[in-house]
Each structure stands twice: as structure tokens, then as C-alpha cells.
Write an enzyme that holds these catalytic residues in place. Structure first.
Site, mmCIF file in Angstrom:
data_model
loop_
_atom_site.group_PDB
_atom_site.id
_atom_site.type_symbol
_atom_site.label_atom_id
_atom_site.label_comp_id
_atom_site.label_asym_id
_atom_site.label_seq_id
_atom_site.Cartn_x
_atom_site.Cartn_y
_atom_site.Cartn_z
ATOM 1 N N SER A 153 -9.992 -0.541 7.249
ATOM 2 C CA SER A 153 -9.203 -0.255 5.820
ATOM 3 C C SER A 153 -8.634 -1.529 5.235
ATOM 4 O O SER A 153 -8.320 -1.484 4.149
ATOM 5 C CB SER A 153 -8.361 0.934 5.927
ATOM 6 N N LYS A 194 0.720 -1.304 0.082
ATOM 7 C CA LYS A 194 -0.006 0.114 0.111
ATOM 8 C C LYS A 194 0.982 1.141 0.086
ATOM 9 O O LYS A 194 2.118 1.108 0.859
ATOM 10 C CB LYS A 194 -0.843 -0.057 1.200
ATOM 11 N N SER A 222 -9.559 1.847 2.865
ATOM 12 C CA SER A 222 -8.691 2.724 1.997
ATOM 13 C C SER A 222 -7.750 1.816 1.389
ATOM 14 O O SER A 222 -7.157 2.373 0.385
ATOM 15 C CB SER A 222 -7.997 3.675 2.910
#
EC number: 6.3.5.7
Lengths: 97, 483
Positions: B172, B72, B148
Site C-alpha cells: 500500500s 495518511k 491504499s
């Protein structure tokens, strides 16, 4: 917690954020609804509850006061938007004498 | 089975037996990303040549030697870009150091491969808040992947990554894992070092694995956990071998179904999948008991005070001086800060900075922030009481199926309310895992449903034991989106 109308302009100033008038209007409505929703907390008697900032115990972290390696000046400046002579450059904030 | 369809465990077997080389794995994944990656949009950056160089030097004797893992874009990988999905850092910021978890993964032989898209600074539940492009749900490209960590979830769900890392502040990792049909694990707060994770809300953020199978989750977690002296919240606790519980019987374990998590408003298809999953657990020997988490109703309000408050302080470092976006033009230093932040941050980040600044400001601090801290204590106490009766808690990961791109974009409160089931474990610092428990036909597409398991602090092992037993008894982990 009384119902409050959020002062977006004041919060923006504190947050160092420049907002357009259309942004102010948009955030005013959206955050107003969010703040209204916070009144959910009013339904519970929280007065006697000890506030909890962290789920786990947090302690200061100490280390020996000895030199250790870190970023070089070049590495620290690697991502600087403007730099000169090994320093970060910012806009002038002090007038000439 | 092609290389890109392999799990971490399967790939390791092929690598160790020399049936394939780490370089081949990287090249195969890169070819797949080139041919199918654009429609999903999972990656922001993908440096094939750098990864091939690392692959050629991979030490296959290490526990995860030669395994590529996507990362990420808010986790620092030395020498790679790190944009956090934001214009603020997208202009060429290069991470000058490895995050603590990356150091550990590299020591175990992992090859970082690709930077995955995300909601800007990890704020959002759809990855629509990325300033750098759209990520789509691999099961239905007209829908969101969740957020996210939507890029990481979509990469794993679309088989464009063998495994990935995400971060979880209010769900997330778990919510996008549920939407994209993969396994997402949020470890106990403090289990995994946050050193090198760009901070959103420091008392809630955790890094965790996103994988195709539960076994892979355990394999990665073995090399993510551990004390890090550079993170004052890092726990000095023994790290068990999380794979040791794979295959263990569930007989005698007690599961709690919180009545506050099985409410009207849950999508009937989600409810049906979760009810069926509970029956499977029962057949596996788990005793099911209804429990109550009476302060669940407070979770959203508490979270959306605590998280923005912490975010507003964490993001104050982005002022256009030392790194990040700098606005052009003259003006004094204050004008320079305000213009740089106004142009560098997107709408959701600004919303949360404003909200956080407001609840911390003079006159409102006690009314909002301190009150939220008190509510947080009650939410944690709910879990403490529940875990006196049960060993783990079962719930839907999300109340609804993946929604259409743009459906909730202008209604932040509705978007926030969708996180009701994932937020409480973050507030209490507990581990929680989402795994696939169904596929629902809707509008001609198959949509993934997630089952959430919540555990006692530091008891990731029970979650992995239960999730693995459930996974091996059901077909969901074998399904993949139609290409």
C-alpha cells in the site's frame, strides 16, 4: 482443503455484521471465487512446515508495575457517540426486574 | 523552482538559509491545494491555520525543522481527525494522541500538514474504497492513484505535498508510489513503531515515507525508526544514518531477478521499463543474476487468508460504543453492534471481515489459517535462500499500468491478484522500495512505472544506496505531471 461454499449468513453472524439479502448474494459470489482461489495452497505439501504467524520474533513486553499517566476520563470519553455522568451509554440489555 | 516543487532536502536548504520561512511554505502549499487540489482529491482534511501556528514556532536548528509532511488518515495525529477513509470514523473522531512515528517526526521539527485519502481501513489497491471521496492519478485524472495510500502518493506525485507518510500491509505504499511517480519505502517489519497506526493486519502493517526523491526517503526514515516500548513488535536495533550511503558506488553488489516475477501477463510497457532499469543497474556495476523464489505462487492466497483474519479481529473494536459510528434505533446490544457495523463499514471492509471470520471459524481454522501460516514460512525461506546469493532483489512493483477508475471495482479477485509482487516482502517482513523507472504514453497521457527493490531484513541502507544511484543516472524523478 476441500472446495467449500462459504456460508455468508453464518460468517456475518459471527462477525456481528447485519447484511441485506442483496449483500449476501453479492458476497456469496465474490468470496466464493476467492475461496476457490485459496486451493492454490493445495498444490504444495505443507504438512511438515512449521507454521509462522510473524516474520520477526515476538516477545511479551513487561514493564514495572508502577503507576503511570494515561488518558483522563474526559479524554477517554472524547469520541464516545453517547455518554453521561462520565460513562459510555449503550442500549438497554437487561430487563427490569 | 516554486516552493511546492521542492524536495525535503531542497526545502531545508532554503529554510536554513532563511530564504523562505516555514509559514510561507505552509501558505504556498495551501494555496496550491486550494487551486489544484480538488481535481486530484488527495486530501480529506487540510488545516492551514493550525499548520501556520506550528510553522511560526518551528525550530530550524532541528534536522527536519519547518518541513511539512502530509499524513495518511490512519495514523493518529493528536487533535486532528482520523477517519481511515471510513464512515465509521468520519463523524468527528479526533485523535487523542500522537502515533509513535509522529512523536519522533515532531521531535525532528516536522509539521504535520493535511490528512490524505485512503482505501477504507487501508483495504484496497485503488483508493476507490474510500467512503469519503475519489482520489485521482495526477498523471491521468481518469485513472486510479493506486492504494491504499493513494492520497499520500497523489499528493506527492502532484506536488501538493513536499512528502507524506503511508502505511503498507501488502504493497500500500509501493503500488501507489509506482502509479503516481514517487518513491515509496516499506521498512523492515518492526523498524517503525505501529503505535498509533489504526491496525489492519498487525503482523504485516508498516509505516513508511512517500517522497519525491530517494534522498528524502532516507532523511525521513532517519526520524521514523527506533524502538518503541508501546509496540510489542518494535525492534530494538541500531538505526543507521540512512543518508550515509547516498552517492556510494554500486560496484560489487549483486542483484537477483526472480524468474517468478518476470512472467507472461506483465504489461509489455512495464516489462520494457524494468528491463531498461536493470541495464542501468548493470552499467552502474551491479552483477545481475537470475534467482528463483519458488513459492511466489502461494503469496496471494496466503496474504488473503492472513490479512483478513487479522483484520476481522482488529476491526471487532468498532462496535459503536466507545467511538465511531453508532446506528440509530432501538434493539438489544447485539442488534446495536450489528447495525452500527453494517452501516459504518463499506463493501470491501465487510468482504474482508467476512473472509477473515470464515477462515478463523471452527472447522476451517486448520484448513485455511494454519495452512497459510505454513505457506508464509516457505515464502520467507525462499528469501532467506535468495539472500545467500544476492544483496537485493529487483522486480516490477506492479504487473500493470495504473488502471481506469472503476475498471476492477466489482472484481475483487482480479484486484487482489495485481498485488503479487508487493505482497511477499510483507509476509517475510522485509524492506522494499519502489521508485519511478519510466513513463509510458497511453491514451494521450503519460503513465508512471515503478521499479521495486527488495532487501534483507534491516538492510534499508542497500535499497537506498541502489535506488539513489539509479535515480541520479535517470531522468524520471525530474518529471512531473502536466498542470
Amino acid at each position: 482443503m476441500a472446495q467449500q461454499s462459504i456460508d455468508i449468513q453464518h460468517a456475518a453472524k459471527l462477525a456481528r455484521l447485519q447484511l441485506s439479502s442483496s449483500e449476501v448474494a453479492e458476497y456469496q459470489g465474490q468470496l466464493g471465487k476467492v475461496i476457490d482461489y485459496m486451493a492454490t495452497l493445495e498444490a504444495y505439501d505443507l504438512g511438515e512446515v512449521e507454521p509462522m504467524a510473524h516474520a520477526m520474533p515476538v516477545f511479551d513486553v513487561w514493564r514495572e508495575d508502577v503507576a503511570r499517566s494515561g488518558f483522563t476520563a474526559e479524554e477517554a470519553l472524547l469520541n464516545a457517540p453517547r455518554k453521561a455522568a462520565g460513562q459510555f451509554l449503550v442500549n438497554r440489555s437487561v430487563e427490569d426486574a | 523552482m516554486s516552493i511546492v516543487d521542492q524536495s525535503v532536502a531542497g526545502l531545508r536548504r532554503l529554510l536554513v538559509s532563511r530564504e523562505i520561512s516555514p509559514g510561507e511554505v505552509v501558505r504556498e502549499l495551501a494555496a496550491e491545494v486550494r487551486s489544484r487540489g480538488e481535481e486530484v482529491g488527495a486530501y480529506l482534511a487540510f488545516d492551514e491555520e493550525a499548520a501556520v501556528k506550528l510553522a511560526e514556532k518551528a525550530d530550524l536548528s532541528l534536522p527536519l525543522g519547518g518541513v511539512p509532511v502530509a499524513v495518511k488518515d490512519n495514523i493518529n495525529v493528536k487533535g486532528d481527525p482520523c477517519s481511515c477513509g471510513s464512515k465509521m470514523l468520519a463523524g468527528g473522531y479526533v485523535a487523542p494522541y500522537d502515533a509513535g512515528c509522529m512523536e519522533q517526526l515532531r521531535a525532528a521539527g516536522v509539521i504535520p500538514l493535511g490528512r490524505t485519502n485512503m482505501d477504507e481501513f487501508a483495504m484496497g489497491s485503488s483508493t476507490e474504497n474510500s467512503a469519503l471521496g475519489v482520489t485521482r492519478n495526477p498523471w491521468d485524472l481518469s485513472r486510479v492513484p493506486g492504494g491504499s495510500s493513494g492520497g499520500s502518493a497523489a499528493a506527492v506525485g502532484a506536488h501538493l505535498a513536499i512528502a507524506a507518510l503511508g502505511s503498507d500491509t501488502g504493497g500500500s505504499i509501493r503500488q501507489p508510489a509506482a502509479f503516481c511517480g514517487c518513491v515509496g519505502l516499506k521498512p523492515t517489519y518492526g523498524r517503525v513503531s505501529r503505535y498509533g497506526l489504526v491496525a489492519f493486519a498487525s503482523s504485516l502493517d508498516q509505516i513508511g515515507p512517500m517522497t519525491k526523491t530517494v534522498e528524502d526517503s532516507a532523511l525521513l526514515l532517519n526520524h521514523l525508526c527506533g524502538k518503541d516500548g508501546r509496540d510489542s513488535t518494535s525492534l530494538d536495533e541500531p538505526v543507521p544514518d540512512f543518508t550515509a550511503v547516498l552517492g556510494k558506488s554500486l560496484k560489487g553488489l549483486r542483484a537477483g531477478l526472480p524468474k517468478e516475477y518476470f512472467i507472461d501477463g506483465i504489461d509489455p510497457a512495464v516489462r520494457a521499463s524494468v528491463d531498461a532499469a536493470v541495464k542501468v543497474l548493470e552499467e552502474l556495476g551491479v552483477e545481475i543474476e537470475e534467482i528463483s523464489l519458488p513459492h511466489t505462487e502461494l503469496a496471494i492466497a496466503t496474504y488473503y487468508i492472513v490479512a483478513p483474519a487479522e483484520a476481522s479481529t482488529n476491526l471487532s473494536r468498532f462496535d459503536g460504543v466507545r467511538y465511531g459510528y453508532r446506528a440509530e434505533g432501538s434493539g438489544d446490544l447485539l442488534e446495536h453492534y450489528m447495525a452500527s457495523r453494517a452501516e459504518g463499514f463499506g463493501p470491501e471492509v465487510k468482504r474482508r471481515i467476512l473472509l477473515g471470520t470464515y477462515v478463523l471459524s471452527s472447522g476451517y481454522y486448520d484448513a485455511y489459517y494454519v495452512k497459510a501460516q505454513r505457506a508464509r514460512a516457505l515464502i520467507r525461506e525462499d528469501f532467506t535462500q535468495a539472500f545467500k546469493k544476492v544483496d537485493f532483489i529487483v522486480s516490477p512493483t506492479t504487473p500493470e499500468l495504473p488502471f481506469k477508475l472503476g475498471a476492477l471495482k466489482d472484481d475483487p479477485l482480479s484486484m487482489y491478484l495485481a498485488d503479487l509482487f508487493t505482497i511477499p516482502p510483507n509476509l517475510a517482513g522485509l524492506p522494499a522500495l519502489s521508485l519511478p523507472c519510466g513513463l509510458v504514453e497511453e491514451g494521450g497521457a503519460r503513465l508512471s512505472v515503478g521499479l521495486q527493490l527488495i532487501g534483507r531484513a534491516l538492510d534499508e541502507s542497500t535499497l537506498i544506496q541502489v535506488a539513489h544511484a539509479y535515480e541520479q543516472s535517470t531522468p524520471w524523478h525530474l518529471e512531473k505531471p502536466t498542470r
